[in-house]
Design a protein around this motif. Sequence first.
Motif, mmCIF file in Angstrom:
data_model
loop_
_atom_site.group_PDB
_atom_site.id
_atom_site.type_symbol
_atom_site.label_atom_id
_atom_site.label_comp_id
_atom_site.label_asym_id
_atom_site.label_seq_id
_atom_site.Cartn_x
_atom_site.Cartn_y
_atom_site.Cartn_z
ATOM 1 N N GLU A 185 36.774 34.289 36.697
ATOM 2 C CA GLU A 185 35.688 35.035 37.341
ATOM 3 C C GLU A 185 36.211 35.964 38.425
ATOM 4 O OE1 GLU A 185 32.132 33.112 38.695
ATOM 5 O OE2 GLU A 185 32.166 31.713 37.008
ATOM 6 N N GLY A 186 37.164 35.485 39.224
ATOM 7 C CA GLY A 186 37.676 36.275 40.337
ATOM 8 C C GLY A 186 38.531 37.458 39.917
ATOM 9 N N CYS A 187 39.237 37.319 38.807
ATOM 10 C CA CYS A 187 40.131 38.387 38.351
ATOM 11 C C CYS A 187 39.565 39.175 37.181
ATOM 12 C CB CYS A 187 41.487 37.796 37.953
ATOM 13 S SG CYS A 187 42.373 37.069 39.341
ATOM 14 N N GLY A 188 38.394 38.829 36.717
ATOM 15 C CA GLY A 188 37.791 39.561 35.610
ATOM 16 C C GLY A 188 38.492 39.329 34.279
ATOM 17 N N LEU A 189 38.991 38.122 34.073
ATOM 18 C CA LEU A 189 39.689 37.758 32.839
ATOM 19 C C LEU A 189 38.879 36.723 32.068
ATOM 20 C CD1 LEU A 189 43.218 37.199 34.429
ATOM 21 C CD2 LEU A 189 42.483 39.231 33.185
ATOM 22 N N SER A 190 39.255 36.525 30.813
ATOM 23 C CA SER A 190 38.647 35.425 30.063
ATOM 24 C C SER A 190 39.409 34.146 30.390
ATOM 25 C CB SER A 190 38.698 35.704 28.562
ATOM 26 O OG SER A 190 40.035 35.620 28.102
ATOM 27 N N ARG A 191 38.800 33.018 30.108
ATOM 28 C CA ARG A 191 39.488 31.739 30.373
ATOM 29 C C ARG A 191 40.724 31.588 29.486
ATOM 30 N NH1 ARG A 191 34.654 27.452 30.548
ATOM 31 N NH2 ARG A 191 33.139 28.998 31.141
ATOM 32 N N ALA A 192 40.648 32.092 28.265
ATOM 33 C CA ALA A 192 41.810 32.027 27.363
ATOM 34 C C ALA A 192 42.971 32.835 27.936
ATOM 35 C CB ALA A 192 41.424 32.531 25.980
ATOM 36 N N GLU A 193 42.675 33.999 28.528
ATOM 37 C CA GLU A 193 43.731 34.807 29.142
ATOM 38 C C GLU A 193 44.357 34.085 30.325
ATOM 39 O OE1 GLU A 193 42.484 39.438 28.497
ATOM 40 O OE2 GLU A 193 41.183 38.220 29.797
ATOM 41 N N VAL A 194 43.546 33.426 31.117
ATOM 42 C CA VAL A 194 44.058 32.677 32.269
ATOM 43 C C VAL A 194 44.944 31.533 31.791
ATOM 44 C CG1 VAL A 194 43.415 31.231 34.238
ATOM 45 C CG2 VAL A 194 42.131 33.318 33.754
ATOM 46 N N GLU A 195 44.518 30.803 30.768
ATOM 47 C CA GLU A 195 45.336 29.701 30.244
ATOM 48 C C GLU A 195 46.650 30.216 29.673
ATOM 49 O OE1 GLU A 195 42.716 27.598 27.618
ATOM 50 O OE2 GLU A 195 41.565 26.753 29.296
ATOM 51 N N LYS A 196 46.621 31.390 29.072
ATOM 52 C CA LYS A 196 47.846 32.008 28.551
ATOM 53 C C LYS A 196 48.788 32.349 29.705
ATOM 54 C CE LYS A 196 49.512 35.926 25.907
ATOM 55 N NZ LYS A 196 49.168 37.228 25.349
ATOM 56 N N LEU A 197 48.247 32.888 30.815
ATOM 57 C CA LEU A 197 49.070 33.197 31.992
ATOM 58 C C LEU A 197 49.690 31.941 32.587
ATOM 59 C CD1 LEU A 197 46.754 35.813 33.770
ATOM 60 C CD2 LEU A 197 48.909 36.273 32.579
ATOM 61 N N ILE A 198 48.968 30.837 32.534
ATOM 62 C CA ILE A 198 49.499 29.571 33.052
ATOM 63 C C ILE A 198 50.662 29.097 32.189
ATOM 64 C CG2 ILE A 198 48.979 27.127 33.429
ATOM 65 C CD1 ILE A 198 46.125 28.008 34.219
ATOM 66 N N THR A 199 50.518 29.165 30.872
ATOM 67 C CA THR A 199 51.597 28.712 29.983
ATOM 68 C C THR A 199 52.808 29.636 30.055
ATOM 69 O OG1 THR A 199 50.603 29.862 28.105
ATOM 70 C CG2 THR A 199 50.062 27.531 28.377
ATOM 71 N N GLU A 200 52.589 30.935 30.315
ATOM 72 C CA GLU A 200 53.705 31.890 30.444
ATOM 73 C C GLU A 200 54.355 31.827 31.822
ATOM 74 O OE1 GLU A 200 51.909 35.648 29.636
ATOM 75 O OE2 GLU A 200 51.956 35.352 27.458
ATOM 76 N N ARG A 201 53.802 31.024 32.720
ATOM 77 C CA ARG A 201 54.294 30.854 34.090
ATOM 78 C C ARG A 201 54.194 32.131 34.923
ATOM 79 N NH1 ARG A 201 54.959 25.690 35.392
ATOM 80 N NH2 ARG A 201 56.254 24.472 34.026
ATOM 81 N N THR A 202 53.255 33.011 34.596
ATOM 82 C CA THR A 202 53.004 34.169 35.445
ATOM 83 C C THR A 202 51.880 33.870 36.434
ATOM 84 O OG1 THR A 202 51.533 35.108 33.782
ATOM 85 C CG2 THR A 202 53.814 35.872 33.772
#
Length: 175
Positions: A137-154
């Motif tokens: 919500e804060g960054c204007g991303l989907s939850r799937a995109e956020v989970e992808k960023l977490i797994t990529e360690r970004t």
Amino acid sequence: MPTCLPLVRRRCHTCASEHFRANGKFRVNAHHKLIDAWLLALCTACGETTKLTVLERMNVRSVRPELLNRLHDNDLSLTAELLQDPVVQRRNRIALDWDNAWHLYTGGPDHLDREVIDVSVRFAARIPVRPVRLIAEGCGLSRAEVEKLITERTLVSAVRLTGKLSTDFTLTLKR
């Protein structure tokens, strides 16, 4: 930040609904030197009243006078405090439903174009929220995109970003 009182999750004995709404009303009853106090909540389906125990058979002299005054005045802020009190929740076997009862304040969209974003999340109340949802919500991303960023360690944080949190935390997003 909370926008309203959360719903109380408890089964209604009349209609089998699962939610009650606390309206900020208290009932106080004294028996000689002992006092009982309840927070009243109404079923969202049928309107049946339930009593959530706040004080039970306590000596009147052991109750702080300012607490008694707030109970007698039906103080709405006291209602919010008591609903979040783990002792009251355990005693009454209730849980809180925070859906649609909180709002995320981000400070504006000007931070989204930076290379590295340092975020500090502060909770105004103990509202259990999934960090993935807050970040989305804060960054204007989907939850799937956020989970992808977490797994990529970004997207990194000192706390685990899966599950629910209700305490303050910080995170860093590298693009």
